[in-house]
Motif scaffolding. Structure first.
Motif, PDB file in Angstrom:
ATOM      1  N   VAL A  36       2.981 -17.714 -14.090  1.00  0.00           N
ATOM      2  CA  VAL A  36       4.071 -18.729 -14.091  1.00  0.00           C
ATOM      3  C   VAL A  36       3.917 -19.447 -12.510  1.00  0.00           C
ATOM      4  CG1 VAL A  36       6.725 -18.880 -14.489  1.00  0.00           C
ATOM      5  CG2 VAL A  36       5.432 -16.726 -14.987  1.00  0.00           C
ATOM      6  N   CYS A  37       4.980 -19.475 -11.631  1.00  0.00           N
ATOM      7  CA  CYS A  37       5.025 -20.500 -10.600  1.00  0.00           C
ATOM      8  C   CYS A  37       3.886 -19.915  -9.409  1.00  0.00           C
ATOM      9  CB  CYS A  37       6.268 -20.310  -9.819  1.00  0.00           C
ATOM     10  SG  CYS A  37       7.501 -21.101 -10.914  1.00  0.00           S
ATOM     11  N   SER A  38       3.570 -18.674  -9.503  1.00  0.00           N
ATOM     12  CA  SER A  38       2.413 -18.231  -8.586  1.00  0.00           C
ATOM     13  C   SER A  38       1.098 -18.035  -9.172  1.00  0.00           C
ATOM     14  CB  SER A  38       2.606 -16.436  -8.334  1.00  0.00           C
ATOM     15  OG  SER A  38       3.872 -16.206  -8.152  1.00  0.00           O
ATOM     16  N   CYS A  85      18.220 -26.309 -16.069  1.00  0.00           N
ATOM     17  CA  CYS A  85      17.917 -27.533 -16.610  1.00  0.00           C
ATOM     18  C   CYS A  85      17.529 -28.652 -15.369  1.00  0.00           C
ATOM     19  CB  CYS A  85      18.554 -28.234 -17.780  1.00  0.00           C
ATOM     20  SG  CYS A  85      20.117 -28.934 -17.373  1.00  0.00           S
ATOM     21  N   VAL A  86      18.281 -28.526 -14.141  1.00  0.00           N
ATOM     22  CA  VAL A  86      18.247 -29.628 -13.193  1.00  0.00           C
ATOM     23  C   VAL A  86      16.933 -29.241 -12.305  1.00  0.00           C
ATOM     24  CG1 VAL A  86      20.682 -29.638 -13.247  1.00  0.00           C
ATOM     25  CG2 VAL A  86      19.796 -28.104 -11.748  1.00  0.00           C
ATOM     26  N   LEU A  87      16.268 -27.940 -12.384  1.00  0.00           N
ATOM     27  CA  LEU A  87      15.605 -27.705 -11.308  1.00  0.00           C
ATOM     28  C   LEU A  87      13.993 -27.968 -11.650  1.00  0.00           C
ATOM     29  CD1 LEU A  87      16.876 -23.776 -10.869  1.00  0.00           C
ATOM     30  CD2 LEU A  87      17.391 -25.937  -9.671  1.00  0.00           C
ATOM     31  N   ARG A 107      15.969 -24.728   0.226  1.00  0.00           N
ATOM     32  CA  ARG A 107      16.495 -23.926   0.916  1.00  0.00           C
ATOM     33  C   ARG A 107      15.818 -22.626   1.014  1.00  0.00           C
ATOM     34  NH1 ARG A 107      21.170 -23.081  -2.535  1.00  0.00           N
ATOM     35  NH2 ARG A 107      21.666 -21.362  -1.395  1.00  0.00           N
ATOM     36  N   ILE A 108      14.852 -22.526  -0.012  1.00  0.00           N
ATOM     37  CA  ILE A 108      13.815 -21.111  -0.039  1.00  0.00           C
ATOM     38  C   ILE A 108      13.058 -21.706   1.006  1.00  0.00           C
ATOM     39  CG2 ILE A 108      12.261 -19.859  -1.366  1.00  0.00           C
ATOM     40  CD1 ILE A 108      13.967 -20.153  -3.623  1.00  0.00           C
ATOM     41  N   LEU A 109      12.232 -22.751   0.881  1.00  0.00           N
ATOM     42  CA  LEU A 109      11.325 -23.256   1.733  1.00  0.00           C
ATOM     43  C   LEU A 109      11.632 -23.120   3.114  1.00  0.00           C
ATOM     44  CD1 LEU A 109      10.287 -24.513  -0.892  1.00  0.00           C
ATOM     45  CD2 LEU A 109       9.677 -26.611   0.572  1.00  0.00           C
ATOM     46  N   ALA A 140      10.903 -31.620  -7.905  1.00  0.00           N
ATOM     47  CA  ALA A 140      11.469 -30.626  -8.483  1.00  0.00           C
ATOM     48  C   ALA A 140      10.580 -29.461  -8.526  1.00  0.00           C
ATOM     49  CB  ALA A 140      12.020 -30.868  -9.565  1.00  0.00           C
ATOM     50  N   ASN A 141      10.703 -28.546  -9.148  1.00  0.00           N
ATOM     51  CA  ASN A 141       9.838 -27.078  -9.367  1.00  0.00           C
ATOM     52  C   ASN A 141       8.821 -27.377 -10.637  1.00  0.00           C
ATOM     53  OD1 ASN A 141       8.557 -24.759  -9.918  1.00  0.00           O
ATOM     54  ND2 ASN A 141      10.663 -23.626  -9.669  1.00  0.00           N
ATOM     55  N   THR A 142       7.570 -27.864 -10.319  1.00  0.00           N
ATOM     56  CA  THR A 142       6.558 -28.002 -11.324  1.00  0.00           C
ATOM     57  C   THR A 142       5.673 -26.733 -11.428  1.00  0.00           C
ATOM     58  OG1 THR A 142       5.183 -28.942  -9.606  1.00  0.00           O
ATOM     59  CG2 THR A 142       6.441 -30.549 -11.036  1.00  0.00           C
ATOM     60  N   MET A 149       6.132 -17.879  -5.567  1.00  0.00           N
ATOM     61  CA  MET A 149       6.950 -16.720  -6.474  1.00  0.00           C
ATOM     62  C   MET A 149       7.333 -17.263  -7.427  1.00  0.00           C
ATOM     63  SD  MET A 149      10.200 -15.624  -6.625  1.00  0.00           S
ATOM     64  CE  MET A 149      10.645 -14.177  -7.292  1.00  0.00           C
ATOM     65  N   GLY A 150       7.234 -16.520  -8.600  1.00  0.00           N
ATOM     66  CA  GLY A 150       7.814 -16.887  -9.902  1.00  0.00           C
ATOM     67  C   GLY A 150       8.082 -15.780 -10.719  1.00  0.00           C
ATOM     68  N   GLY A 151       8.029 -16.037 -12.061  1.00  0.00           N
ATOM     69  CA  GLY A 151       8.588 -15.130 -13.189  1.00  0.00           C
ATOM     70  C   GLY A 151       7.551 -14.070 -13.297  1.00  0.00           C
TER      71      GLY A 151
HETATM   72  N1  ACO Z   1      25.567 -27.919 -11.255  1.00  0.00           N
HETATM   73  C1  ACO Z   1      27.063 -27.840 -11.064  1.00  0.00           C
HETATM   74  N2  ACO Z   1      27.144 -26.310 -10.912  1.00  0.00           N
HETATM   75  C2  ACO Z   1      26.184 -25.682 -11.051  1.00  0.00           C
HETATM   76  C3  ACO Z   1      24.791 -25.805 -11.583  1.00  0.00           C
HETATM   77  C4  ACO Z   1      24.760 -27.507 -11.621  1.00  0.00           C
HETATM   78  N3  ACO Z   1      23.541 -27.984 -11.783  1.00  0.00           N
HETATM   79  N4  ACO Z   1      24.346 -24.610 -11.616  1.00  0.00           N
HETATM   80  C5  ACO Z   1      25.008 -23.843 -11.391  1.00  0.00           C
HETATM   81  N5  ACO Z   1      26.326 -24.198 -11.126  1.00  0.00           N
HETATM   82  C6  ACO Z   1      27.488 -23.482 -10.815  1.00  0.00           C
HETATM   83  C7  ACO Z   1      27.555 -21.937 -11.196  1.00  0.00           C
HETATM   84  O1  ACO Z   1      27.898 -22.121 -12.630  1.00  0.00           O
HETATM   85  C8  ACO Z   1      28.523 -21.251 -10.430  1.00  0.00           C
HETATM   86  O2  ACO Z   1      29.858 -21.648 -10.741  1.00  0.00           O
HETATM   87  P1  ACO Z   1      30.812 -20.496 -10.609  1.00  0.00           P
HETATM   88  O3  ACO Z   1      31.037 -20.132  -9.211  1.00  0.00           O
HETATM   89  O4  ACO Z   1      32.294 -21.380 -11.004  1.00  0.00           O
HETATM   90  O5  ACO Z   1      30.324 -19.400 -11.524  1.00  0.00           O
HETATM   91  C9  ACO Z   1      28.193 -22.088  -8.970  1.00  0.00           C
HETATM   92  O6  ACO Z   1      27.458 -23.195  -9.262  1.00  0.00           O
HETATM   93  C10 ACO Z   1      27.046 -21.125  -8.004  1.00  0.00           C
HETATM   94  O7  ACO Z   1      26.216 -20.627  -8.807  1.00  0.00           O
HETATM   95  P2  ACO Z   1      24.768 -19.832  -8.246  1.00  0.00           P
HETATM   96  O8  ACO Z   1      23.874 -19.677  -9.137  1.00  0.00           O
HETATM   97  O9  ACO Z   1      25.407 -18.717  -7.449  1.00  0.00           O
HETATM   98  O10 ACO Z   1      24.345 -21.020  -7.211  1.00  0.00           O
HETATM   99  P3  ACO Z   1      23.291 -20.998  -6.105  1.00  0.00           P
HETATM  100  O11 ACO Z   1      23.790 -21.562  -4.686  1.00  0.00           O
HETATM  101  O12 ACO Z   1      22.510 -19.458  -6.182  1.00  0.00           O
HETATM  102  O13 ACO Z   1      22.192 -21.968  -6.568  1.00  0.00           O
HETATM  103  C11 ACO Z   1      20.155 -22.058  -7.772  1.00  0.00           C
HETATM  104  C12 ACO Z   1      21.578 -21.878  -7.736  1.00  0.00           C
HETATM  105  C13 ACO Z   1      19.949 -23.785  -7.274  1.00  0.00           C
HETATM  106  C14 ACO Z   1      19.394 -21.811  -9.044  1.00  0.00           C
HETATM  107  C15 ACO Z   1      19.605 -21.035  -6.515  1.00  0.00           C
HETATM  108  O14 ACO Z   1      19.963 -20.031  -7.024  1.00  0.00           O
HETATM  109  C16 ACO Z   1      18.006 -21.061  -6.665  1.00  0.00           C
HETATM  110  O15 ACO Z   1      17.227 -21.928  -6.576  1.00  0.00           O
HETATM  111  N6  ACO Z   1      17.533 -19.800  -7.151  1.00  0.00           N
HETATM  112  C17 ACO Z   1      16.159 -19.697  -7.042  1.00  0.00           C
HETATM  113  C18 ACO Z   1      15.441 -20.282  -8.202  1.00  0.00           C
HETATM  114  C19 ACO Z   1      13.557 -20.460  -8.113  1.00  0.00           C
HETATM  115  O16 ACO Z   1      13.347 -20.070  -6.925  1.00  0.00           O
HETATM  116  N7  ACO Z   1      12.985 -20.407  -8.963  1.00  0.00           N
HETATM  117  C20 ACO Z   1      11.686 -20.037  -8.668  1.00  0.00           C
HETATM  118  C21 ACO Z   1      10.903 -19.471  -9.616  1.00  0.00           C
HETATM  119  S1  ACO Z   1      10.944 -20.456 -11.151  1.00  0.00           S
HETATM  120  C22 ACO Z   1       9.728 -19.996 -12.014  1.00  0.00           C
HETATM  121  O17 ACO Z   1       9.083 -18.933 -11.750  1.00  0.00           O
HETATM  122  C23 ACO Z   1       9.577 -20.508 -13.444  1.00  0.00           C
END
Ligand code: ACO
Length: 325
Positions: free
Chosen positions: A114-116, A157-159, A257-259, A281-283, A312-314
């Motif tokens: 995955v991402c790693s 879906c936004v990530l 924020r992770i960076l 974004a995250n590719t 780091m990833g899945g």
């Molecule tokens: N727009 C608006 N609100 C949103 C969205 C969005 N796109 N997504 C989530 N929310 C809401 C949630 O529903 C929640 O609402 P609630 O409090 O009413 O329940 C609130 O925002 C907070 O949600 P959290 O998930 O706690 O938000 P957080 O600050 O943790 O941010 C995020 C979410 C951006 C996904 C973050 O946790 C993150 O970046 N995590 C790491 C992702 C990552 O690193 N992935 C890497 C590996 S990917 C791979 O390997 C394939």
């Protein structure tokens, strides 16, 4: 003592043309540009055109990397593609890339971490090159992550975005010191116990479908910041350097924020972090070589510099690599 090192001699990148902005996504799910930027740093991402496959992105990035290295497909004797979005369940995307590029018969296979994936693939390729089993390796990170997304799930879906990046790796002679050019240290990790925090809910042998990406974002976030630091320190120790010595930190681009959190934990100056998350974004496996290529293109990353790569990833999977360009 003379040693064979694996040097990066060419870097290439490719991004599909279509730009998807946060505002575009806000028309599909309940989100906003403000929320996405504040929580992730992402402004936009690219989406592959209909019919444009992961291998097509990979081929574009590979062509550029080969040109930069002064090589042609005929020179390549190893193809590794790090991807979690293969064109087909089989053959491996690497074999499809080999065919499309016109690379002669040689080992060609995919690495799925995955991402790693790119850090894992570099480590595998280093095993071939430094042991004399390959003289011109093509290592590509290529993804069409937008095809895995559930566009009803605003938390994921936004990530993600689509893209590809490639390295050409060749053997060079070193002295066995930290001044050597090439790969100097690695650390790879996985913890399958954390599967439920980040996974696809489908697959060929379970559902017979591709499924959709599922993630417990906040827990992934916490794990990323805490555990990446340990792997980085281990890779640095193997390389014989200390982390603040690096010229550039080229992390997997998941979230700004992770960076920042990882850089802070490692005592790294934020100005040393190459960040492309705002526009890519995250590719997934493509994000490190894409960021690396951008750092070279804008003149920040230069030959002779010490670079730290991590992801780091899945899985969870994670890992780090130290190299001198
Ligand atoms: N727009 C608006 N609100 C949103 C969205 C969005 N796109 N997504 C989530 N929310 C809401 C949630 O529903 C929640 O609402 P609630 O409090 O009413 O329940 C609130 O925002 C907070 O949600 P959290 O998930 O706690 O938000 P957080 O600050 O943790 O941010 C995020 C979410 C951006 C996904 C973050 O946790 C993150 O970046 N995590 C790491 C992702 C990552 O690193 N992935 C890497 C590996 S990917 C791979 O390997 C394939």
């Amino acid at each position: 003592m003379s040693v064979i090192r694996t040097a990066v001699t060419g870097v290439g990148a490719y991004l599909p043309e279509q730009i998807v902005t946060n505002a575009d996504l806000a028309k599909i799910v309940e989100t906003s540009d403000e929320w996405i930027q504040e929580r992730t740093g992402i402004k936009e991402r690219r989406r592959a055109a209909p019919g444009q496959c992961t291998s097509d992105l990979a081929v574009e990035a590979a062509r550029e990397a080969l040109a930069k290295a002064g090589k042609t497909p005929a020179d390549v004797d190893l193809v590794i593609v790090a991807t979690t979005t293969p064109d087909l369940t089989f053959p491996a995307t690497a074999a499809i890339v080999q065919r499309k590029l016109g690379v002669p018969v040689c080992p060609a296979f995919d690495v799925q971490a995955v991402c790693s994936g790119f850090v894992y693939a570099l480590t595998v390729a280093d095993g071939f090159v430094a042991r004399g089993h390959a003289r011109c390796a093509l290592v590509i990170g290529a993804e069409t992550m937008t095809r895995l997304l559930d566009y009803a799930d605003r938390g994921t879906c936004v990530l993600f975005g689509d893209g590809a990046g490639a390295f050409v790796l060749e053997p060079v002679e070193g002295q066995g010191t930290t001044a050597d050019r090439g790969m100097l240290g690695f650390a790879l990790r996985a913890d399958g116990q954390k599967q439920d925090l980040l996974y696809m809910d489908g697959g060929p042998s379970s559902t017979g479908t591709v499924g959709h990406l599922r993630m417990v974002g906040a827990q992934v976030f916490r794990h990323a910041v805490v555990n990446i630091a340990e792997a980085v320190e281990a890779a640095a120790a193997q390389a014989g350097i200390s982390v603040p010595d690096v010229d550039w930190f080229v992390p997997h681009q998941a979230n700004q924020r992770i960076l920042q959190g990882v850089a802070h934990r490692l005592g790294l100056d934020e100005n040393k972090v190459i960040s492309t998350v705002a526009l890519h974004a995250n590719t997934s496996a493509a994000s490190i070589p894409l960021a690396f290529a951008e750092g070279i293109a804008d003149g920040r990353i230069k030959p002779g510099q010490l670079l730290l790569l991590e992801a780091m990833g899945g899985g969870f999977t994670w890992g780090a690599c130290v190299l001198r360009l």
